[in-house]
Design a protein around this motif. Structure first.
Motif, PDB file in Angstrom:
ATOM      1  N   PRO A 215       1.812   9.450  -7.824  1.00 39.59           N
ATOM      2  CA  PRO A 215       2.077  10.700  -8.558  1.00 39.59           C
ATOM      3  C   PRO A 215       2.966  10.497  -9.795  1.00 39.59           C
ATOM      4  N   ILE A 216       3.880   9.556  -9.703  1.00 44.09           N
ATOM      5  CA  ILE A 216       4.753   9.277 -10.842  1.00 44.09           C
ATOM      6  C   ILE A 216       3.941   8.678 -11.972  1.00 44.09           C
ATOM      7  N   ILE A 217       3.056   7.738 -11.639  1.00 43.06           N
ATOM      8  CA  ILE A 217       2.232   7.109 -12.661  1.00 43.06           C
ATOM      9  C   ILE A 217       1.324   8.139 -13.328  1.00 43.06           C
ATOM     10  N   ILE A 218       0.719   9.020 -12.526  1.00 36.58           N
ATOM     11  CA  ILE A 218      -0.158  10.062 -13.085  1.00 36.58           C
ATOM     12  C   ILE A 218       0.613  10.997 -13.993  1.00 36.58           C
ATOM     13  N   THR A 219       1.825  11.349 -13.599  1.00 38.29           N
ATOM     14  CA  THR A 219       2.659  12.238 -14.430  1.00 38.29           C
ATOM     15  C   THR A 219       2.997  11.579 -15.760  1.00 38.29           C
TER      16      THR A 219
ATOM     17  N   LYS B  90       0.831  -1.203   0.000  1.00 38.31           N
ATOM     18  CA  LYS B  90       0.000   0.000   0.000  1.00 38.31           C
ATOM     19  C   LYS B  90       0.868   1.256   0.000  1.00 38.31           C
ATOM     20  N   LYS B  91       1.926   1.258   0.819  1.00 37.62           N
ATOM     21  CA  LYS B  91       2.835   2.407   0.848  1.00 37.62           C
ATOM     22  C   LYS B  91       3.497   2.619  -0.512  1.00 37.62           C
ATOM     23  N   LEU B  92       3.925   1.536  -1.150  1.00 36.55           N
ATOM     24  CA  LEU B  92       4.577   1.656  -2.454  1.00 36.55           C
ATOM     25  C   LEU B  92       3.618   2.202  -3.506  1.00 36.55           C
ATOM     26  N   LEU B  93       2.368   1.718  -3.496  1.00 34.56           N
ATOM     27  CA  LEU B  93       1.391   2.211  -4.463  1.00 34.56           C
ATOM     28  C   LEU B  93       1.081   3.686  -4.239  1.00 34.56           C
ATOM     29  N   ILE B  94       0.941   4.090  -2.989  1.00 30.94           N
ATOM     30  CA  ILE B  94       0.676   5.495  -2.688  1.00 30.94           C
ATOM     31  C   ILE B  94       1.876   6.360  -3.075  1.00 30.94           C
ATOM     32  N   PHE B  95       3.071   5.867  -2.830  1.00 28.75           N
ATOM     33  CA  PHE B  95       4.281   6.618  -3.132  1.00 28.75           C
ATOM     34  C   PHE B  95       4.453   6.816  -4.635  1.00 28.75           C
ATOM     35  N   ARG B  96       4.153   5.791  -5.424  1.00 26.54           N
ATOM     36  CA  ARG B  96       4.417   5.904  -6.856  1.00 26.54           C
ATOM     37  C   ARG B  96       3.232   6.416  -7.655  1.00 26.54           C
TER      38      ARG B  96
END
Length: 73
Positions: A65-69, A57-63
């Protein structure tokens, strides 16, 4: 690796410069790995286990913004 590739490309080696930069980076990484191999054998597991679902869950939340960008570009 990227720095070495840029240096070789600017020196006029073009694609060969990229390959040479990649090869030098791989050799350096392998040498560092060999130097620290004995120390890695003595690593112990942590006493407090980490819940894998919380970590995922932490990894998905962390990445996110990168995926959206990446999707926006």
């Amino acid at each position: 690796m990227i720095g070495m590739a840029v240096v070789f490309i600017l020196a006029g080696f073009y694609v060969l410069g990229t390959l040479i930069g990649f090869a030098i980076a791989q050799l350096c990484t392998f040498n560092i790995w060999i130097l620290y191999w004995d120390g890695l054998k003595d690593v112990k597991k942590p006493e407090i286990p980490v819940n894998e679902y919380k970590l995922a869950k932490k990894l998905l939340i962390f990445r996110s913004p990168i995926i959206i960008t990446v999707l926006e570009s």
